[in-house]
Design an enzyme around this catalytic site. Sequence first.
Site, PDB file in Angstrom:
ATOM      1  N   HIS A  23       0.812  -1.213   0.000  1.00  0.00           N
ATOM      2  CA  HIS A  23       0.000   0.000   0.000  1.00  0.00           C
ATOM      3  C   HIS A  23       0.845   1.262   0.000  1.00  0.00           C
ATOM      4  O   HIS A  23       0.333   2.340  -0.275  1.00  0.00           O
ATOM      5  CB  HIS A  23      -0.992  -0.031   1.164  1.00  0.00           C
TER       6      HIS A  23
ATOM      7  N   SER B 114      -0.009  -0.831  -6.215  1.00  0.00           N
ATOM      8  CA  SER B 114       0.130  -2.025  -7.056  1.00  0.00           C
ATOM      9  C   SER B 114       0.848  -1.730  -8.366  1.00  0.00           C
ATOM     10  O   SER B 114       0.711  -0.651  -8.942  1.00  0.00           O
ATOM     11  CB  SER B 114      -1.254  -2.587  -7.374  1.00  0.00           C
TER      12      SER B 114
ATOM     13  N   LYS C 272     -14.175  -8.291  -8.631  1.00  0.00           N
ATOM     14  CA  LYS C 272     -13.349  -9.192  -9.435  1.00  0.00           C
ATOM     15  C   LYS C 272     -12.719 -10.276  -8.566  1.00  0.00           C
ATOM     16  O   LYS C 272     -12.638 -11.433  -8.955  1.00  0.00           O
ATOM     17  CB  LYS C 272     -12.264  -8.377 -10.144  1.00  0.00           C
ATOM     18  N   ASP C 273     -12.256  -9.883  -7.366  1.00  0.00           N
ATOM     19  CA  ASP C 273     -11.660 -10.862  -6.452  1.00  0.00           C
ATOM     20  C   ASP C 273     -12.693 -11.882  -5.983  1.00  0.00           C
ATOM     21  O   ASP C 273     -12.374 -13.049  -5.776  1.00  0.00           O
ATOM     22  CB  ASP C 273     -11.042 -10.161  -5.233  1.00  0.00           C
TER      23      ASP C 273
ATOM     24  N   GLU D 286       5.988 -33.779  -0.628  1.00  0.00           N
ATOM     25  CA  GLU D 286       4.803 -33.315  -1.339  1.00  0.00           C
ATOM     26  C   GLU D 286       5.235 -32.544  -2.586  1.00  0.00           C
ATOM     27  O   GLU D 286       6.320 -31.955  -2.629  1.00  0.00           O
ATOM     28  CB  GLU D 286       3.973 -32.417  -0.424  1.00  0.00           C
TER      29      GLU D 286
END
Lengths: 422, 184, 253
Positions: free
Chosen positions: A213, A217, A241-242, A285
């Site tokens: 922040h 971005s 959108k998220d 894994e």
Amino acid sequence: MTKPTWNNSVVKWIDDRLPIFSFMHEETVEYPTPKNLNYWWNFGSLAGIVLVIMIITGIILAMHYTPHVDMAFASTERIDRDVNYGWLIRDIHMNGASIFFLVVYIHIFRGMYYGSYKAPRELLWMLGVLILLAMMATAFMGYVLPWGQMSFWGATVITNLFSAIPLVGDAILSWLWGGFAVDNPTLNRFFSLHYLLPFVIFGLVFLHLWALHVGKSNNPLGIDVKEPGDTIPFHPYYTAKDAFGLGVLLIVYASFVFFSPDFFGEPDNYIEANALVTPAQIVPEWYLLPYYAILRAFTDDFIVYQVISIGGFLFSAKLAGVIAMFGSILLLLVLPWLDTSPVRSASFRPVYKLFFWLFIIDCIVLGYIGAKPAHEPFTWIGQIATTYYFFHFLVLLPVLGKLEKPLAVPDSISAAVTKSST
Amino acid sequence: MADATSTAPGAPDEGESRRDFLLIATSTVGATGAALAAWPLIDQMNPSADTLALSSIEVDLSAVKEGQSITVVWRKKPVFIRHRSKAEIETAQAVKLEDLADPETDKDRVKKPEWLVMVGICTHLGCIPLGQKDNQPKGEFGGWFCPCHGSHYDTSGRIRKGPAPKNLPVPPYNFVKNNIIKIG
Amino acid sequence: MIKTITAIFTAFLLSIGTAQAAGDAPKPPKQDWSFNGIFGHYDRASAQRGFQVYKNVCAACHSLNYVYYRHLSGIGLTEAQIKAIAAEAEVTDGPNDAGEMFKRKGLPKDRYAAPFPNEQAARSANNGAYPPDLSLMVKARHGGADYLYALLTGYGKAPSSVKMMEGMNYNKYFPGHQIAMVPPLAADAVEYADGTKATVSQMAQDVTMFLSWAASPEMEERKRLGIKVLLFLLVLAGMLLALKRQVWSDIHK
């Protein structure tokens, strides 16, 4: 930013004394976000949500799990068979680990492609690498808890690496084990640390978002925000959108949980740990396979090892492998300085773009090799892939940034968006 | 989708109302999903199948002779089972309701008069009363005596003297066969 | 272009297959199990016959430690049947008031009685080999139910190229081909309560059905819930996409 006025009197009372609502409003509603973000930018929020799911299901599992070598395996079977919806919560947690790494790896690759690690976001990137390391430690210890064959032997192999440290290796090893081998003290402390680390991750994520922040971005064009028209408020555009991205993720997640819960797992882990019987193949894994491949690439006759161990009375192929394995991740910390290109986004770096995808292929090859037995031809393929991995970071990126001729970068985000919509 | 808006003045324009509808509908579906997803997270704390399997026990009474008491464990609590003698039954049945702090007839507390089944936890503060064995004090009413604060229970397990407010509770039970009861 | 190459390459790698089972045993042929697929369910009749096979043949050596008698309602046995089956077993309980351990008849709340008290006793009765617990066997082997069925029907005469060690039996699907377990199933080894002919392949099929249930008793509920959840999520994701498009309509003008 001016403080918003709150109509609700309770909200206003709280906010006047602890401005949590104003804070949330500024950082999640007003937060100016570039308007050209594509769906590769969804993966950060997805990672955060999966972290919360893992913590919730993990805390619930801890209500029913017993961290003692005589009862651990049986307690997980009890969860599966007798606890109400225990099978569901365990399957969500088990598959959540794989989903978490899948999402985070895509998130990292997005950062690599679009230059999100470059100034002024270097610290944001480094915090991300620390989160990855903490995730790997958490996942490693979590896998030990069911106390199956792979749990025990994976723990044995990886903890044994510490004996490669010169002089103090063996002391560190028995300190880690709490004994002479992986046993009850080891299991107990892994349980404690496995419970703790996710909250450390949570704190690192907070710092990660804070750093984000500050610099705001990045975007697919890799160019800075120049005018207000370049950005849109985070809410409602990116919240919507998220939310959609989350819906898609949940479909993928649920497909595994309900229809193939053991897809990512290893059958041997449904056999209770036996210190006297080694499984035919010890495999971590899938999300740890590339690092495992790098570790095993360092055999005594590996030419790279032989070159760097000149002198080597404290050095061993085992130690070289350990250093290379951790080095492969720690190298990521200095990526912002290794890549010398002034252009961020691979969209304008056609040569880098090619090598980016080559790097992805290399990671996939490393992952594939990590699951294979340690003999030819897998060994030399792994050695080539390992060498290429370090070549990419230590040679290619510094050189390419200087030599490459990038494409013309647009003037601004608005200009590029307007241009593409005409 | 049907056009719900009219062209009346002041009505929200179509695009906005469609967005509101979609928002409300999606939020409702999402919230419902979240509530349904939350249920397993809450239900997992309810007693699990293995705990519930221990929630009832069967007891074979054939070895319990007249005048004998046994203690069994049910849901981690002691349950007193006494094979009462005729004298004990008559004494219990003769008690007047006005004399009882917690009025209950003996008939209401037993299924077969010779078998008394009750949870052996004093209703005062939770100690286990004495009286199951013949060498233990049985209190002034021939039943059970709680040593912690001096509560006396009679041959029907009812509180007669002392600080306990209620009679020793009778758990749910049934005779599944002549000599076998299932508690719980 | 590069993305396509990466995708094809990944598909190629995945097709080569993940870590193969150690040894040179062939992959077991795929069977058509009722529990495969998103609508999978356990064939209760087959599972009950399989339980008969386990009880009369396998339970002599193999424990089923994570199954409790009360769990058997999952294959459709009634409470009375379960009580009777449990009562056939002798269980150690105690200590009693005298401080002694005592034996009593099994109850539904007990674990399925194991043939041996511990691993050492099991090994000593089986020439040093340990018959593994079967509760999770279907999940604990690559190939799962297909492998188990192939193993049980895969006994035969060793080909001349394979030199058998003493006391070992040839099995086509066992990794390394030499298995300590003698062929457990012979025709009519069990007389099925429902009258089905007990051929080796029938018994192998039924006991595999039973053991698949034993390893994953939650499977039917899991898949049923999964269909509901996925349908719900598909609807929700669709609505979220529509909402996203609505919200973004003024940007994407």
